[in-house]
Design a protein around this motif. Structure first.
Motif, PDB file in Angstrom:
ATOM      1  N   PRO A 119      -5.616  -8.743  -7.707  1.00 29.55           N
ATOM      2  CA  PRO A 119      -5.598  -7.995  -6.704  1.00 29.55           C
ATOM      3  C   PRO A 119      -4.243  -8.328  -5.909  1.00 29.55           C
ATOM      4  N   GLN A 137       1.029  -1.494   0.141  1.00 32.56           N
ATOM      5  CA  GLN A 137       0.197   0.188  -0.451  1.00 32.56           C
ATOM      6  C   GLN A 137       0.754   1.319  -0.336  1.00 32.56           C
ATOM      7  N   PRO A 159      -5.381  -2.026  -2.648  1.00 31.50           N
ATOM      8  CA  PRO A 159      -6.343  -1.699  -2.185  1.00 31.50           C
ATOM      9  C   PRO A 159      -5.706  -0.546  -1.388  1.00 31.50           C
TER      10      PRO A 159
END
Length: 325
Positions: A301, A103, A325
């Motif tokens: 993903p 992230q 995400p």
């Protein structure tokens, strides 16, 4: 932060883990990027596999060098106005342990390049290793305006961008594909003439389009194409090779010598810093005016990153991306 990493080398499904790691903090001269899309390159999967006997460079590696995202923190010496800026990232895992499969990633500020608003994150995450390599193959020996550039493997990631950059730079582009059935996939707006390598005499076909020879060759398979390249180069040409199938290729030395050919070998991690900066500027400028597009293939993903690595190892069409995400 959610991230993927490996602590040992091996098959993707065996060694890639996904879980929580501490958020990184930018140091002096660095920025932190909140990653939205991470690009997967063959070099990333080769490092994970221990290609050519390479060992773990660090005890833990967060893979991937390329990404797009938004700057969300800056280190000492970096203008705070960069916070909130959309960027594309290159070289995140070049001689550093933690790349973009997370992230957050931290990179030296010049390696987070402003991404114009009209350009997608998917394109931004595709400009790093393939784009900078392509730029160096085309422009590493000067401008190509008015020159003829031969691009092998034009449907590949580097080859496609090299052809577009050469056309943007004013060159006439001749390109090759492996099979005749692939000719219909070549963009005629970029490539003036395309030649299939499975025809009887591809050198003759290339010479028909460039009777005086080609000035630059963008080479993806030096060991396979050495004789072909020798047959089509102009005097004082450059063969810029970024890959080879045989790691000890045989070269037709005297014919290349008589043509005064320069053989340039390209390893993207170790390009000069100014060459990388110029590549980043030119890639962004070309993309901003619509001169660069990327064929995006499969998206995965982050929790399916092993599948993304397997897809890259298997080859196939299109850029492989991991969404974060």
């Amino acid at each position: 932060m959610l991230a993927s990493w490996y602590d040992r080398q091996g098959p993707a499904a065996d060694v890639l883990q996904v879980g929580e790691l501490p958020d990184p903090e930018p140091g002096p001269g660095e920025v932190r990027v909140r990653v939205t899309v991470s690009g997967v390159n063959p070099g990333d999967t080769k490092k994970r596999r221990g290609w050519l006997g390479s060992s773990m460079p660090f005890p833990r590696v967060v893979p991937h060098s390329d990404a797009a995202g938004v700057v969300d923190a800056v280190g000492e010496g970096i203008d705070a106005h960069r916070i909130g800026q959309r960027v594309w990232v290159h070289g995140a895992q070049s001689y550093r342990p933690f790349g973009t499969a997370a992230q957050y990633t931290v990179v030296p500020a010049p390696q987070a390049v402003p991404l114009p608003d009209q350009l997608s994150d998917e394109l931004g995450a595709s400009l790093g290793i393939p784009g900078i390599t392509a730029h160096r193959t085309v422009f590493g020996d000067g401008p190509v305006d008015g020159r003829t550039v031969l691009v092998h493997g034009v449907l590949g990631g580097v080859g496609s961008l090299a052809a577009q950059l050469a056309r943007w730079g004013g060159a006439t582009v001749i390109a090759t594909v492996r099979r005749g059935e692939d000719l219909d996939r070549v963009d005629p707006a970029v490539v003036s003439h395309a030649v299939a390598l499975d025809r009887d005499d591809p050198a003759e076909a290339i010479r028909a389009y460039a009777p005086d020879g080609v000035h630059r060759v963008v080479e993806v398979a030096l060991s396979d194409n050495a004789d072909l390249d020798t047959a089509v180069v102009a005097n004082d040409a450059v063969v810029a090779a970024y890959a080879t199938r045989d790691d000890r290729p045989r070269l037709p030395f005297w014919p290349l010598l008589f043509h005064n050919v320069t053989l340039r070998l390209l390893g993207s991690d170790d390009f000069p810093a100014e060459a990388k900066r110029q590549a980043a500027r030119d890639l962004t400028a070309a993309a901003a005016v619509g001169a660069l597009t990327v064929d995006v293939g499969d998206r995965y993903p982050l929790d399916e990153i092993a599948r993304a690595h397997d897809r890259v190892d298997a080859g196939g069409r299109g850029r492989v991306l991991v969404t974060v995400p």
